[in-house]
Design an enzyme around this catalytic site. Sequence first.
Site: not given
Length: 756
Positions: A671-673, A725
């Site tokens: 997630n949103e690394i 996102t």
Amino acid sequence: MGLLRMVLCTLALGSAAARSFDADWRFYRGDAPANASCDFSVDLGATQCFGLEHVIAATTTDQCRQACCLLSGCQTWQFCPDGAPCDGEAGCWIGQMGNNCRNATGWISRAKGSECESDFCSRKFDDSAWRQLDVPHDWSIEDLPPRDEDETAPVLAPRYGTWRFAKGDNPEWSKVSVNDSSWERVVGGEDWRVQSGYTDRNATGWYRQTVDASDLQLRAAGGALVLDLGVVAGVDQTWLNGRLIGSTGTWGTPDCGDYTTWRSYKIPTGALNKHGNVVAIRVFTIGGAGTFNDGTYPGGLYDDPRVKDKDVRSGAFDAAASLNGRSYGYTVGGVGWYRKWFELPNAVTNGPGSVVRIQFDGVYMNSDMYLNGVFLGNHPYGYTSFEYTLPPTALSSTGSNLLAVKVANLGKNSRWYSGSGIFRHTRLLVSPSLYLPQWGLGVTTPVITASSATVQLELNVHGVSQSRGGTVALVLTDPAGRRVASGSFETGKSAMAKTVNLTVDSPQLWSPHSPTLYSATATLQSDAQQPWHDPNFLSTSFGFRTISFDATSGFKLNGVVTKLYGGCLHHDNGPLGSKAIDRAEERRVQLLKANGYNAIRTSHNPVSPAFLDACDREGIMVMDEAFDCWEWGKNPDDYHLWFDNWWKRDIESMVLRDRNHPSVIMWSIGNEIPMRAVPAGFNLSHVLSDYVRSLDNTRAVTSAYPGVSDVADKFFAPLEAVSYTHLRAHETPEHLVCRLLLEKKKKNKTSTPIYE
């Protein structure tokens, strides 16, 4: 990506005959008393680890060792003598070992061995005064004791005392020796514009207070003790006895969050005295006379008057003691110990031919396991399932055995409420020496038509038989319990893998509107099976369905274009905390389904088996997500400390455990690394997604990406679907589902992105 034809099963338990291990645990919130004579038997040579605490007062190796002994959870001390050719600052550094270590020069480094050094994992320890409970259990949702009695989450709170205040700025004011007797006397909790008439723009001011410490606080200094300042209006820098212990915000350029963030800073080892401790706080604010609406801001130790002069601890909540703050709901982690006595038959503990395993669906976090005082292993990640095979040499010959579990939810490690403890189910299995392992059954269907489906069963057999092999019997049943297919194969005397194809006539498809589930059972029959063994079989439910992703039609389920309506869901159960109670997990899924959801993204970690079982039954499609970070963290103590050593094992746990759920339609590797825009991140996107596909190539692999950016194509290249996102207002809702890749060029693995 092409059409994905599969049959998926629910294989949460690994064996339907597993015995629940949930009942009759003893629990203590807190760590064992420090042992000043503890031994650090592992010589790390000149290793240098990062993320450790600097102990200024420790100027010799012996003092450094003692400091680590006295610090709860300390695993390593590392000392660089003055004048030695060390990289970084010389002196004593102590703390937990992650994987952020390197070979260096000049350092003297030691670590604890794997043996149990605590009375809490000893068979001789009397735990009768500990609380008795069943798991799943989450101690972070439980009431905290009063602050003046709490050794697990202690607080030094000078917030609402009398301070000395000065307008302006002078770096010397941080020093203990400063004479502040002429400064203005003020009370904490007030806007300095109101209290002191300080309305300058871009203003700096200083607060100083002298405080004493209780015996409890002195014992906790360098461990769990924090200095509580509450909300500070602006950017702050905070000193204790002349030592900078914390700061929030960027000096000279505060943002809105700097006016609402609760400040609590860990008090370092050796920084606290019994009497006369000087707290000095430097604050910068945009300031100005007026209100927020006209671009002016308050300043100083200012907060909501509704909490002024009150103890902010209430029930499970304490903003000061909560190191993760508002993202953690202002609840508290810390250390907890569990102990459980269990009996095994004499034939198991004193004879050959048995394998004893213990399984955990999830423990948050960094758990250490001991059997009768013998170290079994450490599992850092709180969200993946794992098991230990109990070594025969560690089992008690009397049949009475002790399992002790230390759980350490320490530091700033989460951006949401994680909970603390053994928060999912546990099981005990006693098997013959040749057995079907946890997650040892994988099921796919290479062909599904209206008239029939080919079911491909992949079986693994583990262990070694003392006599001869056995027979694995396979049975498939329909929703009414009628047998629809069967088969069998012979095993050898040792571990093996086998693939068997069975045919099911007129399969009923799984979908959100009709979540039809079949059943599959694999039973290993052998002469080694004894009355004291659990039945040696795996039993699963499964569903037939097809999924496909393409740039023209988007996502198809069973050949029908399907929109995903849903959202991201964390794993907690509200006032129950993170306890994965089966009915609570099911109820969440049912409520979401009743309110229009047909899809859920598990943000940002694997969920409990019970949750996915409920998604299978209720007809909810799932994006199953692995991580919130990789090598770069989002918090100083989060999973990035263990990523390099553990990502492969944790991916295996997620994929092998969940690969057979019909509800799971996509794997998410992150997630949103934070490292998504650098070459190391591009490489890991390839490595992780390739490894997922090596375990299961029947689903799309994705990763959440904040915003829409063409510069991230190298990160997107190995992924079949890219989830967006935080979209801008002009971007369409379809972007929330995924960015579909039109094709992958064979040579350079680049991709052409298109939108639905």
